[in-house]
Enzyme design. Structure first.
Site, mmCIF file in Angstrom:
data_model
loop_
_atom_site.group_PDB
_atom_site.id
_atom_site.type_symbol
_atom_site.label_atom_id
_atom_site.label_comp_id
_atom_site.label_asym_id
_atom_site.label_seq_id
_atom_site.Cartn_x
_atom_site.Cartn_y
_atom_site.Cartn_z
ATOM 1 N N ASN A 134 0.847 -1.194 0.000
ATOM 2 C CA ASN A 134 0.000 0.000 0.000
ATOM 3 C C ASN A 134 0.881 1.241 0.000
ATOM 4 O OD1 ASN A 134 -1.770 2.056 0.452
ATOM 5 N ND2 ASN A 134 -2.686 1.175 2.298
ATOM 6 N N CYS A 137 -1.953 5.168 0.309
ATOM 7 C CA CYS A 137 -2.949 5.646 1.262
ATOM 8 C C CYS A 137 -2.798 7.157 1.430
ATOM 9 C CB CYS A 137 -2.777 4.983 2.624
ATOM 10 S SG CYS A 137 -3.940 5.670 3.831
ATOM 11 N N GLY A 250 -12.203 0.527 -7.888
ATOM 12 C CA GLY A 250 -12.735 1.894 -7.917
ATOM 13 C C GLY A 250 -14.209 1.930 -8.241
ATOM 14 N N GLY A 251 -15.038 1.909 -7.210
ATOM 15 C CA GLY A 251 -16.476 2.098 -7.394
ATOM 16 C C GLY A 251 -17.214 0.908 -7.961
#
Lengths: 312, 274
Positions: A134, A137, A250-251
């Site tokens: 990650n 972030c 994403g969504g």
């Protein structure tokens, strides 16, 4: 737990030598440690999930308020509150081993050394299939996006992480950059086995009565259906720039959404915010992908990866 | 915890801006007193997130009602749900009120502010049934709001009840914490347990009074929630820790609460953000 699941063979995909029963993966930060969902869905039916970001030591996270709903999405600034890599191995992994699903450990640190420390701890854990680095972030002041914003810093960390890791390495990209394809190339060139994208888009919401940002952190990461077109475009661009497989994020809230990402160039997808308002959404997407294969006589969903590209 | 699609039996306006939603389920739910549900109308695309509503009453094991105030986009969407329509629901959630330690010799003080009343009606019923000596302090902005917050249902319980309104249109004028303070000052709270649900500032004051008069106190908190079952870690409240590591300084309202011992909460950090 040990339920026998008849997986649809048309949905199986492979990433960095790991076979996923289907391309539907719970996204890091929205899927807890997986176990929270065991009461609500059959985890064996999932392709896999990515854990809440794990750091070498437990993190407290940001003060409240941490979330605010926006149109078509939400802003969050959780600040990576997590139990820590050691507790994950000792308390969560033994329970997760009972499920036939791929476990991706999302890894976070405030510095290169802290990332490597977390990976070294997690290397001891049995039942982790891959790491997701990650570096994107937006809700912590050091590490994360500071590294993810610079192709040089991201490549440097990827190279070190790859050396430290005993498992395939996925690197999660930030959309908050000028050229995500350049970032993707740098990270893939440094040895990433797979790229996942996108993390949240940095945003802000202001309370007009208090005249202050609604989130205590000020800014937050925008997620949910509102960011999907941005994410699809970025997957499409990165797919043209690198040879490694991609995981689209994403969504995504339906099988149609998942297909858009696959056609844009993703081999698999991660489902995030939709889990909050429909904890069973991942299973619905798996079923929807089978229905899509029925309708369009698709033999292998993997054959459609990047099918939207002009060259295909 | 059950994820299901519930059917709207009725969704009636009880006062301007306040509604009672009754949902029937395909199975028994049997919530504990003080638990809540996450819900939004099926097929509703906007807003995205479900809303947390306290279980107001268990009409039958498979039929629950929820008293709510129409405040923002989520409750507005719910207010439009007509009888026969469906609502996506995750229920029951949260830890519920701890009443086990109270026996018929015990005493309880229930302090409700505004729509926080929705979380404590069943608690009052339970305490009454257990034979606990229970007194209710019920505060609202004005008489209309008091009716919207279920005042008539509280009156029906026939427990000692003190009503306050901010504007004096019903009961004593002022905040509900004023008569509570007098009650405790008079020594009438000795050995009691206080249960409170209401606006942050009110609960903060109740907690302060409980500490000053050395009375045990539990508060049911509210925070913007993403999921309601512990994964988003968005709905946290700042709590006191033993020192050492920072880890553990935030707890999730949804799964670690929603009910907390009042002395655990760092009331100076408002989880609601206003």
């Amino acid at each position: 737990m040990g339920n026998i699941v008849n997986h649809d063979p048309r949905l199986a995909v492979e990433i960095a030598g790991i076979r996923f029963n289907n391309p539907v993966i719970g996204a890091s930060g929205t899927f807890g440690y997986g176990l929270e969902f065991a009461e609500l869905i059959d985890l064996n039916r999932l392709g896999g999930f990515s854990t809440k970001g794990l750091s070498a030591r437990p993190l407290a996270g940001n003060p409240p308020p941490r979330i605010v709903e926006t149109h078509g999405g939400m802003l969050n600034a959780i600040g990576l509150q997590n139990v820590g890599a050691r507790a994950f191995i000792e308390e969560k992994l033994p329970l997760l081993r009972r499920f036939d699903t791929r476990v991706i450990a999302n890894v976070f640190g405030y510095s290169d050394d802290e990332y490597l420390e977390a990976i070294t701890i997690l290397n001891d854990g049995e039942g982790i299939d891959a790491y997701e680095l990650n570096i994107s972030c937006p809700n912590v002041k050091e590490g994360g996006i500071v590294i993810g914003n610079s192709p040089t810093a991201a490549a440097r960390l990827t190279e070190k992480a790859k050396r430290a890791s005993t498992r395939p390495l996925i690197v999660k990209l930030s959309p908050n950059v000028t050229d995500i394809a350049e970032l993707g190339r740098a990270v893939a060139g440094a040895g990433a086995d797979c790229l996942s994208l996108i993390n949240t888009v940095v945003g802000m919401s202001i309370d007009v009565e208090t005249k202050r940002p609604r989130l205590s952190y000020g800014t937050g990461g925008l997620s949910g259906p509102a960011i999907k077109p941005i994410a699809v475009r970025m997957v499409y661009e990165v797919a043209a720039a690198v040879a490694v497989p991609l995981i689209g994020i994403g969504g995504i809230a339906s099988a149609t959404d998942a297909m858009e990402f696959i056609l844009a160039g993703a081999t698999a997808v991660q489902v995030g915010t939709a889990n909050y308002y429909d904890p069973t959404v991942t299973i619905k997407i798996v079923e929807g992908l089978s229905a899509y294969c029925d309708t369009l006589a698709v033999e292998r969903i993997a054959s459609l990866v990047r099918a939207a590209s002009p060259g295909n | 915890m059950i994820e299901t699609v519930a059917r709207v039996e009725s969704n009636i306006e009880v006062a301007p801006g306040f509604r009672l939603l009754t949902l029937s389920f395909d199975r028994a739910i049997n919530p504990e007193v003080g638990q809540f549900a996450m819900m939004k109308p099926s097929g509703c695309l906007e807003p995205l997130l479900r809303r947390a509503l306290a279980v107001y009453r268990v009409e039958r094991p498979d039929k629950l009602s929820f008293l709510y105030q129409v405040l923002g986009r989520g409750t507005q969407a719910l207010s439009l749900a007509v009888a026969g329509s469906m609502v996506d629901t995750l229920v029951p959630l949260g830890n519920g009120w701890p009443t086990q330690s109270l026996t018929s010799s015990g005493r309880a003080i229930v302090v409700a502010g505004g729509i926080g009343s929705a979380s404590v009606l069943m608690l009052c019923e339970r305490l009454k049934r257990q034979g606990v000596d229970t007194r209710v302090f019920f505060g609202a902005a004005n008489s209309d709001v008091a009716l919207g917050c279920g005042l008539e249902d509280f009156k029906e319980l026939a427990l000692p009840l003190t009503v306050t309104t901010d504007d004096g249109s019903l009961g004593e004028r002022g905040f509900v914490t004023a008569p509570l303070e007098r009650h405790l000052q008079a020594g009438d709270g000795a050995g009691a347990t206080i249960y409170t649900c209401g606006p942050w500032a009110m609960m903060s004051r109740v907690a302060e009074l409980a500490a000053r008069f050395d009375v045990r106190c539990y508060a049911s908190l509210e925070a913007p929630m993403g999921c309601g079952f512990g994964v988003c870690v968005g709905c946290v409240v700042a709590v006191k820790t033993d020192g050492g590591s920072d880890y553990g300084s935030y707890k999730r309202v949804c799964t670690d609460g929603s009910i907390f011992p009042a002395e655990q909460v760092r009331w100076e950090v408002n989880a609601m953000g206003h």
